[in-house]
Design a protein around this motif. Structure first.
Motif, PDB file in Angstrom:
ATOM      1  N   LEU A  46       0.838  -1.209   0.000  1.00 32.75           N
ATOM      2  CA  LEU A  46       0.000   0.000   0.000  1.00 32.75           C
ATOM      3  C   LEU A  46       0.867   1.251   0.000  1.00 32.75           C
ATOM      4  O   LEU A  46       0.624   2.204  -0.750  1.00 32.75           O
ATOM      5  CB  LEU A  46      -0.902  -0.031   1.232  1.00 32.75           C
ATOM      6  N   VAL A  70       1.069   4.102  -2.997  1.00 32.49           N
ATOM      7  CA  VAL A  70       0.867   5.535  -2.778  1.00 32.49           C
ATOM      8  C   VAL A  70       2.088   6.325  -3.217  1.00 32.49           C
ATOM      9  O   VAL A  70       1.982   7.410  -3.805  1.00 32.49           O
ATOM     10  CB  VAL A  70       0.510   5.793  -1.301  1.00 32.49           C
ATOM     11  N   PHE A  79      -8.505  -1.704   8.381  1.00 32.80           N
ATOM     12  CA  PHE A  79      -8.684  -1.493   6.953  1.00 32.80           C
ATOM     13  C   PHE A  79     -10.054  -0.914   6.642  1.00 32.80           C
ATOM     14  O   PHE A  79     -10.177   0.089   5.935  1.00 32.80           O
ATOM     15  CB  PHE A  79      -8.495  -2.814   6.209  1.00 32.80           C
ATOM     16  N   GLN A  80     -11.102  -1.515   7.220  1.00 36.39           N
ATOM     17  CA  GLN A  80     -12.448  -1.046   6.906  1.00 36.39           C
ATOM     18  C   GLN A  80     -12.702   0.345   7.467  1.00 36.39           C
ATOM     19  O   GLN A  80     -13.254   1.219   6.789  1.00 36.39           O
ATOM     20  CB  GLN A  80     -13.489  -2.019   7.469  1.00 36.39           C
ATOM     21  N   GLU A  82       1.090   8.452   7.187  1.00 36.44           N
ATOM     22  CA  GLU A  82       1.248   7.123   6.597  1.00 36.44           C
ATOM     23  C   GLU A  82       2.558   6.474   7.035  1.00 36.44           C
ATOM     24  O   GLU A  82       2.589   5.304   7.425  1.00 36.44           O
ATOM     25  CB  GLU A  82       1.198   7.245   5.076  1.00 36.44           C
ATOM     26  N   LEU A 138       2.985   2.937   9.290  1.00 34.90           N
ATOM     27  CA  LEU A 138       3.760   1.752   8.889  1.00 34.90           C
ATOM     28  C   LEU A 138       4.877   1.465   9.885  1.00 34.90           C
ATOM     29  O   LEU A 138       5.109   0.317  10.278  1.00 34.90           O
ATOM     30  CB  LEU A 138       4.332   1.968   7.483  1.00 34.90           C
ATOM     31  N   VAL A 166      -2.767   0.624  11.775  1.00 34.43           N
ATOM     32  CA  VAL A 166      -3.109   0.309  10.385  1.00 34.43           C
ATOM     33  C   VAL A 166      -4.233   1.215   9.896  1.00 34.43           C
ATOM     34  O   VAL A 166      -4.248   1.636   8.726  1.00 34.43           O
ATOM     35  CB  VAL A 166      -3.476  -1.181  10.269  1.00 34.43           C
ATOM     36  N   GLU A 221      -2.662   4.358   8.824  1.00 33.59           N
ATOM     37  CA  GLU A 221      -1.973   4.249   7.541  1.00 33.59           C
ATOM     38  C   GLU A 221      -2.965   4.224   6.387  1.00 33.59           C
ATOM     39  O   GLU A 221      -2.750   4.875   5.358  1.00 33.59           O
ATOM     40  CB  GLU A 221      -1.097   2.997   7.519  1.00 33.59           C
ATOM     41  N   VAL A 222      -4.060   3.478   6.555  1.00 36.18           N
ATOM     42  CA  VAL A 222      -5.007   3.362   5.449  1.00 36.18           C
ATOM     43  C   VAL A 222      -5.711   4.698   5.198  1.00 36.18           C
ATOM     44  O   VAL A 222      -5.914   5.100   4.045  1.00 36.18           O
ATOM     45  CB  VAL A 222      -6.006   2.228   5.734  1.00 36.18           C
ATOM     46  N   ALA A 242      -3.196   6.853   3.378  1.00 41.15           N
ATOM     47  CA  ALA A 242      -2.899   6.402   2.018  1.00 41.15           C
ATOM     48  C   ALA A 242      -4.041   6.720   1.069  1.00 41.15           C
ATOM     49  O   ALA A 242      -3.837   7.322   0.003  1.00 41.15           O
ATOM     50  CB  ALA A 242      -2.618   4.901   2.033  1.00 41.15           C
TER      51      ALA A 242
END
Lengths: 116, 110, 154
Positions: free
Chosen positions: B76, B80, C39-40, C70, C74, C128, C131-132, C135
């Motif tokens: 990911l 990006v 993620f969701q 981001e 990570l 996470v 990050e998502v 991103a």
């Protein structure tokens, strides 16, 4: 053989064949990306349908109706695959944006012709 | 000619995939009866014993297959970075200005 | 070019991002109890960014903030993975589960769900999610900002 019980897997094959047809026969780059997205969705549906057990519940213990649960690992694989699919689709669309800017077209044949 | 080859390839691939679907899941071909379930049954029990997590999918995602998720997060990040690189602001020098190249080649056809 | 929509759309978008962000935070924080997770929830919060971009045409330049978010997500994710090794176990070992500290409660069987459980799993959900969010928001922001690249000058 009971074809009706195989319905999700036949839908998987239908999605992937539709995506492959679009990738092979269409010239528009946006349509090719749509075909790739169709194939991604076919792969995700295949993983989820592998996890299914008849009559079982989702693998979450919070107020679960019963202790019989479907397989959790394909769900986790699908979860990561969806986010990856979004990011890679955005990358491909960015490429198409730059191709449109530089070549003035998104027809793959004309883009190839410009290189000569 | 190219389209005929592509059509034959499409038909052959779809025939193989339909045959593979028809032969899946053992003898009766039934949907909804996975055969190899030892690993997932272990996850279903062990996610509460050792991880204290109710959502088994999250436990698989972040504990048992955590390295997979780390690679996914890296992919990911790379995607990006690729978007940022492709869509950055830059100026082409006149020699490699592809827009002008396209126009001159179109005009050169006459 | 100005893609700004009418004042009705802009006002409704400004109001509607609040429940969207709250719902996304709920999904992230309850990721170890209910369907959801980093993620969701991150995708849900990024949809608020998409709503703002559709309504306002563009955002102000906060690309560096998103990049920092981001990278932080990570890096923190990998540090949480290394926590298992630091505590004397293997990589990605859940070394905080059941110890009684933060997120250290215990569960067994079918239960109504307690948020103070899970060990490192809720912490990983949070990083996470960060990050998502960063991103997907960054992708949306860059594609909206550079959409004027499609105009080839004649």
């Amino acid at each position: 053989m009971n074809w009706f019980t195989l319905f999700p897997l036949i839908m998987v094959v239908t999605l992937i064949i539709m995506g492959l047809y679009v990738v092979l026969f269409k010239k528009n780059l946006i349509k090719i990306i749509m075909g790739i997205a169709l194939m991604q969705n076919g792969a995700n549906l295949f993983l989820v349908s592998l996890a299914y057990r008849e009559g079982y519940v989702a693998p979450i213990w919070t107020s679960a109706p019963s202790a019989d649960m479907v397989l959790p690992t394909p769900h986790a694989l699908t979860l990561t695959s969806i986010v990856i699919g979004v990011a890679t689709t955005a990358l491909m669309l960015s490429f198409v944006m730059m191709i449109k800017k530089h070549y003035g077209t998104i027809n793959s044949d004309e883009v190839r012709r410009c290189r000569e | 000619m190219k389209k005929i080859i592509a059509l034959i390839a499409l038909i052959v691939i779809s025939a193989f995939m339909l045959g593979g679907v028809a032969e899946m899941r053992g003898d009766d071909g039934s949907f909804g009866n996975p055969v190899e379930t030892e690993m997932d049954d272990f996850f279903l029990e062990d996610s509460q014993d050792h991880n204290q997590v109710n959502n088994v999918v999250t436990a698989v995602l972040f504990d048992y297959r955590g390295l997979d998720t780390l690679g996914e997060a890296t992919v990911l990040f790379s995607a990006v970075s690729g978007v940022l690189t492709v869509l950055r602001k830059y100026k082409l020098s006149k020699k490699e200005n592809l827009t002008k190249l396209t126009k001159s080649s179109k005009g050169g056809k006459k | 070019m100005n893609f700004k929509m009418s004042v009705v759309v802009r006002t409704v978008a400004d109001i509607m991002i609040i429940p969207i962000i709250v719902f996304g935070i709920y999904l992230i924080l309850h990721g170890h109890l209910t369907p959801g997770g980093g993620f969701q929830g991150g995708a849900v919060i990024a949809s608020a960014t998409a709503l703002l971009i559709v309504a306002w045409g563009t955002l102000k330049d906060n690309k560096d903030d998103f990049s920092t978010m981001e990278s932080t997500g990570l890096t923190m994710f990998f540090l949480l993975a290394l926590l298992g090794i630091i505590m004397g176990f293997s990589l990605f070992y859940n070394s905080l589960a059941g110890t009684g500290g933060i997120f250290g409660g215990t569960v067994s069987g079918i239960n109504p769900g307690y948020i103070n459980t899970g060990g490192t799993v809720p912490l990983m959900n949070i990083v996470v999610g960060l990050e998502v969010v960063a991103a997907l928001s960054l992708i949306l922001y860059m594609m909206a900002k550079r959409s004027d690249a499609l105009e080839v000058e004649e």
